[in-house]
Design a protein around this motif. Structure first.
Motif, PDB file in Angstrom:
ATOM      1  N   LEU A 198       0.759  -1.300  -0.089  1.00 13.60           N
ATOM      2  CA  LEU A 198      -0.102  -0.124   0.168  1.00 13.60           C
ATOM      3  C   LEU A 198       0.883   1.205  -0.060  1.00 13.60           C
ATOM      4  O   LEU A 198       0.499   2.326  -0.567  1.00 13.60           O
ATOM      5  CB  LEU A 198      -0.932   0.007   1.264  1.00 13.60           C
ATOM      6  CG  LEU A 198      -1.951   1.241   1.318  1.00 13.60           C
ATOM      7  CD1 LEU A 198      -2.699   1.190  -0.045  1.00 13.60           C
ATOM      8  CD2 LEU A 198      -2.882   1.278   2.475  1.00 13.60           C
ATOM      9  N   GLU A 199       1.934   1.159   0.830  1.00 21.39           N
ATOM     10  CA  GLU A 199       2.889   2.345   0.706  1.00 21.39           C
ATOM     11  C   GLU A 199       3.477   2.594  -0.539  1.00 21.39           C
ATOM     12  O   GLU A 199       3.681   3.726  -0.897  1.00 21.39           O
ATOM     13  CB  GLU A 199       3.817   2.219   1.771  1.00 21.39           C
ATOM     14  CG  GLU A 199       3.457   2.514   3.415  1.00 21.39           C
ATOM     15  CD  GLU A 199       4.365   2.216   4.262  1.00 21.39           C
ATOM     16  OE1 GLU A 199       4.222   2.266   5.548  1.00 21.39           O
ATOM     17  OE2 GLU A 199       5.419   0.957   4.006  1.00 21.39           O
ATOM     18  N   GLY A 200       3.775   1.345  -1.322  1.00 23.54           N
ATOM     19  CA  GLY A 200       4.618   1.491  -2.281  1.00 23.54           C
ATOM     20  C   GLY A 200       3.467   2.239  -3.451  1.00 23.54           C
ATOM     21  O   GLY A 200       3.818   2.971  -4.321  1.00 23.54           O
ATOM     22  N   VAL A 201       2.221   1.814  -3.489  1.00 24.47           N
ATOM     23  CA  VAL A 201       1.448   2.287  -4.498  1.00 24.47           C
ATOM     24  C   VAL A 201       1.008   3.585  -4.080  1.00 24.47           C
ATOM     25  O   VAL A 201       0.914   4.880  -4.953  1.00 24.47           O
ATOM     26  CB  VAL A 201      -0.032   1.349  -4.322  1.00 24.47           C
ATOM     27  CG1 VAL A 201      -1.102   2.121  -5.269  1.00 24.47           C
ATOM     28  CG2 VAL A 201       0.151  -0.022  -4.693  1.00 24.47           C
ATOM     29  N   GLN A 202       0.920   4.307  -2.892  1.00 26.61           N
ATOM     30  CA  GLN A 202       0.625   5.566  -2.537  1.00 26.61           C
ATOM     31  C   GLN A 202       1.883   6.338  -3.224  1.00 26.61           C
ATOM     32  O   GLN A 202       1.914   7.555  -3.607  1.00 26.61           O
ATOM     33  CB  GLN A 202       0.394   5.627  -1.119  1.00 26.61           C
ATOM     34  CG  GLN A 202      -0.826   4.894  -0.558  1.00 26.61           C
ATOM     35  CD  GLN A 202      -0.971   5.003   1.009  1.00 26.61           C
ATOM     36  OE1 GLN A 202       0.099   5.300   1.675  1.00 26.61           O
ATOM     37  NE2 GLN A 202      -2.130   4.909   1.349  1.00 26.61           N
ATOM     38  N   GLY A 203       2.923   5.897  -2.614  1.00 25.51           N
ATOM     39  CA  GLY A 203       4.489   6.535  -3.046  1.00 25.51           C
ATOM     40  C   GLY A 203       4.645   6.840  -4.691  1.00 25.51           C
ATOM     41  O   GLY A 203       4.749   7.911  -5.020  1.00 25.51           O
ATOM     42  N   PHE A 204       4.002   5.717  -5.557  1.00 27.30           N
ATOM     43  CA  PHE A 204       3.879   5.896  -6.737  1.00 27.30           C
ATOM     44  C   PHE A 204       3.230   6.898  -7.302  1.00 27.30           C
ATOM     45  O   PHE A 204       3.451   7.628  -8.066  1.00 27.30           O
ATOM     46  CB  PHE A 204       3.917   4.546  -7.437  1.00 27.30           C
ATOM     47  CG  PHE A 204       3.753   4.392  -9.094  1.00 27.30           C
ATOM     48  CD1 PHE A 204       4.984   4.270  -9.549  1.00 27.30           C
ATOM     49  CD2 PHE A 204       2.707   4.629  -9.682  1.00 27.30           C
ATOM     50  CE1 PHE A 204       5.118   4.222 -11.113  1.00 27.30           C
ATOM     51  CE2 PHE A 204       2.540   4.693 -11.181  1.00 27.30           C
ATOM     52  CZ  PHE A 204       3.939   4.468 -11.794  1.00 27.30           C
ATOM     53  N   LEU A 205       1.832   6.598  -6.678  1.00 34.15           N
ATOM     54  CA  LEU A 205       0.818   8.004  -7.174  1.00 34.15           C
ATOM     55  C   LEU A 205       1.433   9.319  -6.912  1.00 34.15           C
ATOM     56  O   LEU A 205       1.250  10.156  -7.450  1.00 34.15           O
ATOM     57  CB  LEU A 205      -0.293   7.525  -6.404  1.00 34.15           C
ATOM     58  CG  LEU A 205      -0.964   6.194  -6.962  1.00 34.15           C
ATOM     59  CD1 LEU A 205      -2.245   5.739  -6.322  1.00 34.15           C
ATOM     60  CD2 LEU A 205      -1.203   6.100  -8.551  1.00 34.15           C
TER      61      LEU A 205
END
Length: 538
Positions: A198-205
């Motif tokens: 989830l942190e990875g997706v949030q960071g990417f976005l």
């Protein structure tokens, strides 16, 4: 004692100035050697019909011993200066209407395709070379990045369908940005030690959307400033500041500077360089950015050859060959499945085009820069850099030199006499109308008297009428009189497609501004989509 101290300081100062002068002299000599090497490469590649960038890399290998000092790629220079120049130049020359018509395949290849390819490469290299996950993923991200400079160069010499060319250019535009975003995320995991999905997706976005917002803001802010400048050279300075400044602002705010530059370039190229811009300003700007892009690519690929140590590369050859197989497997498993399913949301991509997108999976300057940007604390860093250099070299020499043969073999380059006739007439029409528009501007500004204006405009009108008449006769032929292989139908379909896209854009704008209800428009949009799917790929 003070006298001795002063003499010592003066001696040190003289030595420093002398060393500085020697360094500058060595730098000038290095620059001269590289420029002469690039000139020789241009002559030889044209004679032997080889890709220019492939010749540059091989020339870099040859001139290493001639340079007065060790010279190579500086990752900071590539990422902060060269990359913004290349991306901005591509952005201002990209037509948003063409990009919009091919956005779905471009988005699939540049975002999920890049991520999927990175994952496949990482898995194969982890188990094939026995790597830890972080180094394997970093190698996967670096080797999933494609550099299509060679392909674009081939397309200029061997015309291919414009939709295919747009897909290649668009993937290049956004693929670099995706690679940089993923690379930074993996480095964050390496430095912090953990990162949830989830942190990875949030960071990417956050990084990607933040870059889009910065690009939109700075791109739009530059337009009114550009409109007030009446000097082409001052306008040129503004574009350089926008390109380099947008990247630095994005990076300093923790978002993607590459994405920001892409968006700013698209906005400036499609809105800033409008029809109200004078012809001299447009020519100055576009010529400068074409020269800047060419120069940057020349030095990057020459320095790639200089940077490669053949002895180290030979020792790493087994790992290099495995890495080449890995990134080819990643490209196969991302291109074909994704583009096979695109028929459900867009016009299908012909299989021959997919073959070229796979075989054109060439590595280049960004892969080299990211390799040099690997953390110095990463275990086995030098070995990873050698693997990436080897992949870049084999890719440029092997795939780059075979691209013209691939294009011919796939029968993608079609330029019949009839198609040549159409494009010559279109060129006559475009240039004549552009000259008439410039004449109108000169008349309004008081530069030309009306009598001279009318005389010059009538001469251009004769050319316009002649071209329009000839094109009308060609386009009014019966369908069975067209030679589909020569491209006349494709040319006419390309025009029809642009008209249908204009209709779609008008309907979507009417829905957005609440002029028409969505229920009324939905049926018309469906019919337009059906008509777009029926049209053959140009």
């Amino acid at each position: 004692m003070p006298c001795h101290l002063g003499q010592l300081l003066l001696a040190n100062l003289d030595a420093a100035v002398s060393n500085s002068q020697e360094n500058v002299a060595e730098l000038v000599i290095t620059l001269i050697i590289l420029l002469l090497g690039a000139t020789g490469v241009a002559l030889l590649t044209r004679r032997f019909r080889l890709p220019y960038v492939t010749g540059l890399v091989l020339a870099g290998l040859a001139v290493t011993d001639l340079l007065p000092r060790r010279t190579g790629l500086d990752p900071s220079l590539v990422l902060n200066l060269f990359l913004p120049i290349l991306i901005f130049e591509a952005g201002i020359n990209t037509d948003i209407s063409r990009l919009r018509s091919t956005f779905k395949p471009i988005a699939l290849l540049a975002v999920p395709g890049s991520a999927l390819s990175s994952a496949i490469i990482a898995i194969l290299l982890k188990f094939g070379l026995g790597l830890a996950w972080i180094p394997a993923i970093l190698l996967g991200v670096i080797l999933a990045n494609t550099d299509t400079v060679s392909m674009i160069a081939i397309f200029k010499e061997m015309p291919v369908p414009s939709r295919l060319s747009t897909i290649v250019e668009g993937e290049t535009l956004f693929n670099d940005a995706t690679a940089l975003v993923l690379f930074n995320l993996v480095l964050q995991v390496y430095s912090t030690g953990s990162l949830t999905f989830l942190e990875g997706v949030q960071g990417f976005l956050f990084i990607a959307i933040g870059g889009i917002i910065i690009g939109l803001i700075l791109g739009y802010l530059s337009i009114p400033i550009f409109a007030r400048l009446d000097d082409p050279l001052s306008s040129l300075l503004l574009t350089v500041a926008v390109a380099l400044g947008t990247f630095q602002v994005g990076q300093s705010l923790g978002v993607s500077g590459a994405v920001a530059v892409v968006v700013a370039g698209l906005i400036f190229g499609n809105l800033g360089l409008s029809r109200t811009t004078s012809a001299s300003t447009r020519i100055t700007l576009l010529s400068f950015w074409e020269y800047a892009s060419f120069s940057v690519n020349t030095f990057i690929f020459l320095l790639i050859g200089v940077e490669i140590d053949l002895i180290t590369l030979w020792n790493a050859l087994p790992a290099v060959l495995l890495a080449v197989l890995a990134f080819q497997a990643g490209r196969i498993l991302s291109v074909y499945p994704l583009l096979a399913g695109i028929r459900w949301i867009d016009r299908p991509i012909p299989l021959r085009w997919q073959h070229l997108l796979f075989l054109g999976n060439i590595k280049g300057s960004l892969s080299m820069a990211l390799a040099l940007s690997l953390p110095t604390t990463l275990p086995g860093r030098e070995g990873f850099i050698a693997i990436i250099y080897g992949c870049v070299l084999l890719s440029l020499v092997g795939q780059g030199s075979s691209l013209p043969w691939v294009v011919k073999r796939l029968n993608l380059s079609k330029f019949s006499e009839a198609k040549q006739q159409i494009e010559e007439l279109q060129a006559q029409l475009i240039t004549s109308k552009a000259a008439q528009e410039e004449l109108d501007t000169l008349l309004k500004s008081g530069v030309l008297p009306k009598s001279v204006y009318e005389e010059m405009r009538s001469a251009y009108q004769v050319r316009v009428a002649g071209a329009e008449k000839s094109l009308r006769e060609i386009y009014n032929r019966r369908p069975d009189e067209f030679d589909n292989k020569s491209g006349e139908i494709g040319k006419l379909d390309a025009i029809r497609r642009r008209l249908l896209l204009a209709e779609k854009a008008a309907l979507n704008e009417a829905i957005r501004t609440r002029i028409l209800s969505e229920e009324i428009v939905r049926g018309r949009l469906t019919k337009l989509d059906e008509q777009l799917l029926i049209l053959e790929d140009d």
